[in-house]
Design a protein around this motif. Sequence first.
Motif, PDB file in Angstrom:
ATOM      1  N   PHE A 177       9.967  -5.761 -11.890  1.00 31.22           N
ATOM      2  CA  PHE A 177       9.711  -5.471 -10.645  1.00 31.22           C
ATOM      3  C   PHE A 177       9.346  -3.797 -10.260  1.00 31.22           C
ATOM      4  CE2 PHE A 177      12.317  -9.613  -9.726  1.00 31.22           C
ATOM      5  CZ  PHE A 177      10.719 -10.283  -9.223  1.00 31.22           C
ATOM      6  N   PRO A 178       8.234  -3.562  -9.830  1.00 30.72           N
ATOM      7  CA  PRO A 178       8.188  -2.140  -9.306  1.00 30.72           C
ATOM      8  C   PRO A 178       9.173  -1.607  -8.152  1.00 30.72           C
ATOM      9  CG  PRO A 178       6.485  -3.376  -8.330  1.00 30.72           C
ATOM     10  CD  PRO A 178       7.255  -4.255  -9.341  1.00 30.72           C
ATOM     11  N   GLU A 179       9.321  -0.284  -8.189  1.00 32.97           N
ATOM     12  CA  GLU A 179      10.081   0.209  -6.869  1.00 32.97           C
ATOM     13  C   GLU A 179       8.850   0.574  -5.840  1.00 32.97           C
ATOM     14  OE1 GLU A 179      13.146   2.898  -7.315  1.00 32.97           O
ATOM     15  OE2 GLU A 179      13.644   1.750  -9.266  1.00 32.97           O
ATOM     16  N   PRO A 180       8.889  -0.438  -4.699  1.00 35.32           N
ATOM     17  CA  PRO A 180       7.852  -0.112  -3.835  1.00 35.32           C
ATOM     18  C   PRO A 180       7.891   1.367  -3.173  1.00 35.32           C
ATOM     19  CG  PRO A 180       9.038  -1.815  -3.009  1.00 35.32           C
ATOM     20  CD  PRO A 180       9.361  -1.450  -4.673  1.00 35.32           C
ATOM     21  N   GLN A 181       6.901   1.883  -2.751  1.00 32.36           N
ATOM     22  CA  GLN A 181       6.865   3.198  -2.117  1.00 32.36           C
ATOM     23  C   GLN A 181       6.468   2.819  -0.503  1.00 32.36           C
ATOM     24  OE1 GLN A 181       7.772   5.751  -3.690  1.00 32.36           O
ATOM     25  NE2 GLN A 181       7.979   4.379  -5.632  1.00 32.36           N
ATOM     26  N   ALA A 182       7.229   3.691   0.352  1.00 34.75           N
ATOM     27  CA  ALA A 182       6.800   3.678   1.752  1.00 34.75           C
ATOM     28  C   ALA A 182       5.497   4.171   1.915  1.00 34.75           C
ATOM     29  CB  ALA A 182       7.866   4.223   2.419  1.00 34.75           C
ATOM     30  N   LEU A 183       4.823   3.636   2.532  1.00 33.56           N
ATOM     31  CA  LEU A 183       3.484   4.359   3.399  1.00 33.56           C
ATOM     32  C   LEU A 183       3.674   4.369   4.932  1.00 33.56           C
ATOM     33  CD1 LEU A 183       0.841   5.288   2.464  1.00 33.56           C
ATOM     34  CD2 LEU A 183      -0.144   3.000   3.407  1.00 33.56           C
ATOM     35  N   LEU A 184       4.311   5.796   4.947  1.00 31.43           N
ATOM     36  CA  LEU A 184       4.860   6.132   6.540  1.00 31.43           C
ATOM     37  C   LEU A 184       3.587   5.997   7.494  1.00 31.43           C
ATOM     38  CD1 LEU A 184       7.613   8.568   6.487  1.00 31.43           C
ATOM     39  CD2 LEU A 184       7.620   6.337   7.200  1.00 31.43           C
ATOM     40  N   GLY A 185       3.959   5.370   8.594  1.00 37.62           N
ATOM     41  CA  GLY A 185       2.973   5.716   9.484  1.00 37.62           C
ATOM     42  C   GLY A 185       3.592   5.970  10.870  1.00 37.62           C
ATOM     43  N   LYS A 186       2.685   6.611  11.725  1.00 41.71           N
ATOM     44  CA  LYS A 186       3.154   6.816  13.070  1.00 41.71           C
ATOM     45  C   LYS A 186       2.777   5.846  13.997  1.00 41.71           C
ATOM     46  CE  LYS A 186       4.454  11.484  12.984  1.00 41.71           C
ATOM     47  NZ  LYS A 186       4.059  12.929  13.143  1.00 41.71           N
ATOM     48  N   PHE A 187       3.668   5.008  14.665  1.00 43.34           N
ATOM     49  CA  PHE A 187       3.288   4.015  15.572  1.00 43.34           C
ATOM     50  C   PHE A 187       3.955   4.233  16.797  1.00 43.34           C
ATOM     51  CE2 PHE A 187       3.816   2.025  11.309  1.00 43.34           C
ATOM     52  CZ  PHE A 187       2.538   1.918  10.825  1.00 43.34           C
ATOM     53  N   PRO A 188       2.967   4.911  17.971  1.00 42.66           N
ATOM     54  CA  PRO A 188       3.494   5.263  19.050  1.00 42.66           C
ATOM     55  C   PRO A 188       4.098   4.100  19.801  1.00 42.66           C
ATOM     56  CG  PRO A 188       1.121   5.289  19.346  1.00 42.66           C
ATOM     57  CD  PRO A 188       1.609   4.790  17.862  1.00 42.66           C
ATOM     58  N   LEU A 189       5.168   4.441  20.638  1.00 41.72           N
ATOM     59  CA  LEU A 189       6.249   3.400  21.260  1.00 41.72           C
ATOM     60  C   LEU A 189       5.447   3.291  22.690  1.00 41.72           C
ATOM     61  CD1 LEU A 189       8.616   1.566  20.647  1.00 41.72           C
ATOM     62  CD2 LEU A 189       9.953   3.158  21.722  1.00 41.72           C
TER      63      LEU A 189
END
Length: 408
Positions: A177-189
């Motif tokens: 298993f690879p260690e998945p990386q975060a793809l950070l997104g900005k999601f306005p509330l």
Amino acid sequence: MSKGTILSGMRPTGKLHIGHLSVLENWVKLQQDYRCYFMVADLHSLTTKFDETENLPNDIREMVLDWLSVGIDPVKSAVFVQSSVTQHAELHLYFSMNIPLSWLERCPTYKDQVAQFGRQGKDITTYGFLGYPVLQAADILMYFADTVPVGEDQLPHLELTREIARRFNFLYKTELFPEPQALLGKFPLVPGVDGRKMSKSYGNDIAISASSEDVRKRVNAMVTDPGRVRREDLGNPDVCIVNKYQEIYNNELLAYIQKTCRSAERGCVNCKKELYNLVEQLLAPIRERRAIYENNTYELQRDYLLKLKNKTRTKDPDTNERDEAPVHRKFDRYWKKAGRKEKETLKKTGSQVIADYKSGLITLNDVQSLLDARFDFVSLILQKGKERAGRQAVKTIEQVREAMNLRY
Ligand code: SF4
């Protein structure tokens, strides 16, 4: 070339609201560059709604229609229902054997959510709810997803997935298993029209599929500055919900909007009209696409199968004029089990299906897929998504069992 593999999902909550739009628009962009699996997380919804399953089929359908309307392409991406790929439950079970309870109990959202549901009179201190981060890890690792699009609040869960991958690799001396990386997104509330959290249950949402009239009603219902009673009163945008929406959907003009609100050059009626036009511009094309999918024509289904075949380069072995007898046999079997609605659809589309089969446009397998989906577009794409996701899931489980010495 694909940049990597992405798994993302949503719990089936029925029609989505515009607060979900930024996440979906991000998915639409990602599917251009990544191999994407978009999952309807119905098993996750069971962790809290185990006793509310009666609307699940309809909720799944409505949510998938929203995904498609926003631009999720079921030819490019696998769109599937989590529970239909049963290997998710299996991998979750294997992981659950070696994950220390303390890892789950320390999850920041666990206690909060138990308390929150408790206040609503619901006890969710179940085995399943405590273990949902393990299920989430199984979802992601099943496809060796190396990238997971997340908001900042979901980072601790992703870290747990990485720990689960590390622990599995360490325990079974593998690098599976690879260690998945975060793809950070900005999601306005996006707030509800009354200023509370946007939620269908509060009746303060704007549905992605809302009619133009509904959008107008919702915008008109937005709470403005309560201190501004007359048109000439100076406004305070900081306490106005319309302003919060302008911030999200009209950010370039925000400074001007706020200035003219404070000086009373701008009136609330016009301000709302302007916002209505913006939201309408955003939702009108989505609504149009939804109408095409809801219309659910045979041509829509056939073209999807043809595009899919093109993508997977499946060779059609026989494109000469064919004998229609095998199709009739399939129709006969279908007819015996079909309800009234299905029989009517078959009467309407059967001759076109036969003509397309005879001319070599579609194969016998395509005919079977259409029948299995009961000539329903959403069912058809979920069925194909299940096949695509399932193929990878079977391979992953084989490798996991091999690594764990589960050979018999
Ligand atoms: S002018 Fe616009 S921003 Fe100002 S209070 Fe009215 S609706 Fe809100």
